[in-house]
Scaffold this motif. Structure first.
Motif, mmCIF file in Angstrom:
data_model
loop_
_atom_site.group_PDB
_atom_site.id
_atom_site.type_symbol
_atom_site.label_atom_id
_atom_site.label_comp_id
_atom_site.label_asym_id
_atom_site.label_seq_id
_atom_site.Cartn_x
_atom_site.Cartn_y
_atom_site.Cartn_z
ATOM 1 N N UNK B 371 0.960 -1.183 0.072
ATOM 2 C CA UNK B 371 0.045 0.048 -0.138
ATOM 3 C C UNK B 371 0.876 1.272 0.158
ATOM 4 N N UNK B 372 0.372 2.289 -0.834
ATOM 5 C CA UNK B 372 1.282 3.643 -0.706
ATOM 6 C C UNK B 372 0.354 4.507 -1.260
ATOM 7 N N UNK B 373 0.743 5.771 -1.050
ATOM 8 C CA UNK B 373 0.183 6.996 -1.475
ATOM 9 C C UNK B 373 0.366 7.172 -3.005
ATOM 10 N N UNK B 374 -0.640 7.562 -3.803
ATOM 11 C CA UNK B 374 -0.241 8.051 -5.266
ATOM 12 C C UNK B 374 -1.596 8.316 -6.035
ATOM 13 N N UNK B 375 -1.461 8.291 -7.194
ATOM 14 C CA UNK B 375 -2.658 8.741 -7.930
ATOM 15 C C UNK B 375 -3.199 7.621 -8.855
ATOM 16 N N UNK B 376 -4.379 7.231 -8.901
ATOM 17 C CA UNK B 376 -5.147 6.279 -9.942
ATOM 18 C C UNK B 376 -6.138 7.159 -10.510
ATOM 19 N N UNK B 377 -6.029 7.168 -11.558
ATOM 20 C CA UNK B 377 -7.075 7.888 -12.682
ATOM 21 C C UNK B 377 -7.180 9.158 -12.225
ATOM 22 N N UNK B 378 -6.058 9.804 -12.044
ATOM 23 C CA UNK B 378 -6.363 11.588 -11.642
ATOM 24 C C UNK B 378 -6.681 11.351 -10.246
ATOM 25 N N UNK B 379 -6.897 10.459 -9.222
ATOM 26 C CA UNK B 379 -7.618 10.601 -8.069
ATOM 27 C C UNK B 379 -6.643 10.101 -7.046
ATOM 28 N N UNK B 380 -6.076 11.091 -6.074
ATOM 29 C CA UNK B 380 -5.330 10.897 -5.032
ATOM 30 C C UNK B 380 -5.860 10.144 -4.026
ATOM 31 N N UNK B 381 -4.837 9.241 -3.348
ATOM 32 C CA UNK B 381 -5.144 8.395 -2.288
ATOM 33 C C UNK B 381 -4.203 7.334 -1.947
ATOM 34 N N UNK B 382 -4.510 6.657 -0.852
ATOM 35 C CA UNK B 382 -3.506 5.584 -0.342
ATOM 36 C C UNK B 382 -3.983 4.196 -0.768
ATOM 37 N N UNK B 383 -3.362 3.891 -1.897
ATOM 38 C CA UNK B 383 -3.823 2.871 -2.712
ATOM 39 C C UNK B 383 -3.011 1.447 -2.522
ATOM 40 N N UNK B 384 -3.686 0.355 -2.780
ATOM 41 C CA UNK B 384 -3.302 -0.966 -2.883
ATOM 42 C C UNK B 384 -2.350 -1.186 -3.842
ATOM 43 N N UNK B 385 -1.050 -1.653 -3.929
ATOM 44 C CA UNK B 385 -0.140 -2.098 -4.941
ATOM 45 C C UNK B 385 -0.058 -3.597 -5.029
ATOM 46 N N UNK B 386 0.269 -3.965 -6.428
ATOM 47 C CA UNK B 386 0.784 -5.376 -6.399
ATOM 48 C C UNK B 386 1.958 -5.583 -7.117
ATOM 49 N N UNK B 387 2.859 -6.212 -6.441
ATOM 50 C CA UNK B 387 4.446 -6.184 -6.772
ATOM 51 C C UNK B 387 5.004 -4.886 -6.986
ATOM 52 N N UNK B 388 4.555 -3.995 -5.588
ATOM 53 C CA UNK B 388 4.890 -2.568 -5.800
ATOM 54 C C UNK B 388 4.570 -1.488 -6.800
ATOM 55 N N UNK B 389 3.529 -1.861 -7.627
ATOM 56 C CA UNK B 389 3.332 -1.188 -8.743
ATOM 57 C C UNK B 389 1.445 -0.663 -8.322
ATOM 58 N N UNK B 390 1.250 0.564 -8.749
ATOM 59 C CA UNK B 390 -0.123 1.073 -8.770
ATOM 60 C C UNK B 390 -0.881 0.721 -9.782
ATOM 61 N N UNK B 391 -2.311 0.396 -9.773
ATOM 62 C CA UNK B 391 -2.804 0.113 -10.948
ATOM 63 C C UNK B 391 -2.757 1.437 -11.766
#
Lengths: 156, 504
Positions: B371-391
């Motif tokens: 899990x880390x902070x980042x952007x998915x589809x322009x939406x900021x948040x504390x997102x889940x990661x798979x093998x260290x990568x964000x969706x």
């Protein structure tokens, strides 16, 4: 900038008060909900549909503790570099340190519930250091006011 | 300081500010997904290929998912029509809530078929504005019937219909639910149970030895815990000494516990029978979100035995029903305290060959959850990661038909994740290095707790493009979804496009 510094420090101190209040509100609500026959399990928690009095306390605790206070603590340290006052940076760094510790403890409580004991005690450290940092400005403003009437002059 | 000097400073500051905003906007817009196909998702090599088989990436030309169907000429043995509506759900014992129904109720009708039957479900979307689909959770359907909007079909629009056809190969307890905006539509009740009875044995006697058989579907509607759609405990009438098979379905977003003061047995997990199930005493059994557990409960000589299903509801087995009992005296006895000890399914039941040789797998993949902070589809948040990568930079698990695939699922986040692979059943090989020692533990929904490392295996015997995601559905929205893709399979469907496909 002194004023900004002290306002941010007071915001952090006020944040601690909100944290204590919100979590007490939430736990009180849980107690009441369970007493009235309500059941709290993973299904209810993950459905994000809990509707008991006090459930608002949890998101408030999460947002203020996970975003407002840490952002304010970082801002305090940044502002400290533009403030000419003895100890401003040191105390901003101390505040940020105890806030960082507090967040780490908060997110680890589910893994190790005993950390909750330190989380509660460390909250008082956040409060006291933030208040001290805020008062630091008042003291140094008093000392500096004779020589430096324009309080918000940055390095030129 | 000269005015000229000052102007230079201001211009420099202006450029600096503009650059920061410009770079920020660029960085932000680079995360926007727009319309995309899962075919384009490949966040790097997640695994190893063994033996003589060549590299992980495949040319993408080939068969469309739409062509992967059950025999189109075979007539249906079981045919149902399921109509989805957005409406108020009547909840006996509670207050009604706005949600989704199937044929006017939620849960929708239980579909019952016999092993080997061809099931045909005609799905009609009467009033779900965002579109809807049906996913057959746990049933290894042909890919075209998997019901994932934007991957195996377009979401069925208002007034539209879609026909799902599959053979009921494995007897067991399953469920169906929408896989379009699923975090909202599943929570809102667009779901129902599926029971596949075993085929009668050659001798002609029924393969199911349990006289009584009941579905216990758990769902939270607007904060109300329900059992089969009611805010009430259930009762199954059974002769003293007889055994009832209770099919518990966890349609919620989190783990459910099942326990009883009486001795019970776990007959099946996720539609697969446990070999030699021992009596479970003083332990609770956990069902991951999306998972099913068939539990045998014996009716006592007098009164009834109470099985707690989830934290709030229970179902009593025996006689007479609570309403018929002497006032103030519950024949099922007082509620049993929830045991602190949990049954470990890794060592439950008697070992028997699982029929899957995992000694030399063809492929090995890692599925590491963080899990880390980042952007998915322009939406900021504390997102889940798979093998260290964000969706969407998550791995694509490329396989070939008949591959034996081993996957290491490692949870480095602080929350439990019920991992669900579509179209296949996975065999649990080990947890944290401890090999499975009981009955083969087959699952389609597996709870991976913080810090745990599961080794699982499956046979790639069902070509298609299959989601492999967390069934705490808001987690899938926040990036916890990857896919297994077979060599030579393509999809014409897209996500986020004009058809409005939003599978999570």
């Amino acid at each position: 900038m002194r004023r900004t510094y002290s306002v941010i420090a007071w915001i952090i101190a006020a944040g601690v008060v909100v944290q204590a209040a919100s979590i007490a509100f939430a736990l009180g609500g849980i107690g009441r909900y369970v007493q009235d026959g309500g059941v709290i399990d993973k299904a209810l928690v993950e459905s994000r549909q809990a509707t008991f009095t006090g459930d608002l306390g949890f998101p408030i605790h999460g947002i203020v503790g996970g975003m407002v206070i840490p952002l304010a603590a970082v801002a305090l340290l940044i502002v400290a570099f533009f403030v000419k006052a003895r100890g401003a940076r040191l105390w901003a760094a101390i505040v940020l340190g105890v806030v960082a510790l507090q967040i780490t403890l908060g997110y680890s409580i589910t893994d190790m519930p005993y950390l909750g004991l330190i989380h509660g005690a460390n909250a008082l450290a956040v409060l006291l250091t933030a208040v001290y940092a805020a008062l630091l400005m008042r003291r140094s403003t008093r000392n500096a006011s004779a020589t430096e009437p324009a309080a918000d002059v940055t390095a030129t | 300081m000269s005015p000229q000097h000052d102007r230079v400073r201001r211009v420099a500051a202006g450029i600096a500010v503009a650059s920061v905003f410009g770079l920020g906007a660029m960085g932000w817009s680079s995360t926007l997904l727009g319309e995309y196909s899962v075919m384009d998702m490949d966040g790097g090599d997640a695994g190893h290929v063994h033996g003589s088989r060549d590299s992980g990436g495949f040319p993408s030309a080939g068969v469309s998912v739409a062509g992967l169907t059950a025999d189109p000429l075979r007539p249906a043995d079981v045919r149902v029509e399921l109509v989805a509506r957005r409406q108020a759900i009547d909840i006996p014992g509670g207050r009604s809530v706005q949600g989704y129904t199937v044929n006017g109720t939620s849960p929708g009708p239980t579909i019952r078929a016999r092993q080997g039957d061809l099931v045909e479900a005609v799905f009609i979307n009467e009033s779900v504005a965002a579109g809807a689909t049906l996913h057959w959770h746990g049933i290894d359907v042909p890919n075209s019937a998997d019901g994932v909007a934007g991957i195996t079909q377009d979401a069925v629009p208002l007034g539209g219909r879609h026909v799902y056809r599959f053979t009921a190969d494995d007897a067991g307890t399953y469920w169906y639910h929408s896989h379009q905006v699923s975090h909202e539509q599943v929570e809102g009740g667009l779901l129902g149970a599926v029971v596949i009875d075993p085929a009668p044995s050659a001798a002609g006697k029924p393969a199911n030895p349990y006289e009584t058989d009941a579905v216990a579907l758990l769902h939270v509607y607007g904060g109300q815990h329900t059992l089969n759609g009611r805010v009430q405990d259930g009762h199954v009438t059974a002769e003293p000494g007889s055994t009832a098979r209770i099919r518990v379905i966890n349609s919620d977003q989190g783990t459910a516990a099942v326990w009883s003061a009486a001795s019970v047995r776990v007959l099946a997990t996720d539609g697969h029978e446990v070999n030699g199930p021992a009596a479970v005493d003083g332990k609770k059994v956990l069902i991951p979100a999306g998972g099913r557990l068939d539990v045998a409960v014996q009716a006592p000589a007098y009164g009834s035995a109470r099985l707690h299903v989830g934290g709030a509801r229970s179902i009593s087995v025996g006689g007479p029903a609570p309403g018929e009992a002497v006032a103030g005296k519950d024949p099922a006895g007082p509620p049993a305290r929830q045991p602190s000890e949990t049954l470990d399914l890794l060592a439950y039941g008697a070992p028997v060959p699982a029929g899957l040789n995992t000694q030399s797998p063809d492929r090995t993949f890692d599925y590491v959850i963080g899990r880390r902070f980042g952007l998915i589809d322009g939406r900021p948040g504390n997102f889940w990661t798979i093998n260290g990568q964000l969706f969407p930079d998550v791995p694509m698990f490329h396989v070939r038909e008949d591959d034996v695939v081993v996957m290491r699922v490692i949870n480095e986040s602080a929350e439990v994740h019920p991992m669900h692979l579509h179209g296949h059943h996975v065999l649990v090989l080990s947890r944290d290095g401890t090999p499975a020692s009981g009955s083969p533990w087959w699952v389609d929904s597996l709870d991976v707790h913080p810090g745990e490392r599961y080794e699982i295996a499956f046979l790639a015997d069902n070509p298609g493009i299959w989601s492999d995601h967390c069934h705490t559905l808001p987690h899938a929205v926040d990036g916890l979804v990857a896919h297994v893709m077979y060599e030579g399979i393509t999809t014409p469907f897209t996500i986020n496009g004009s058809r409005g496909n939003q599978p999570e």
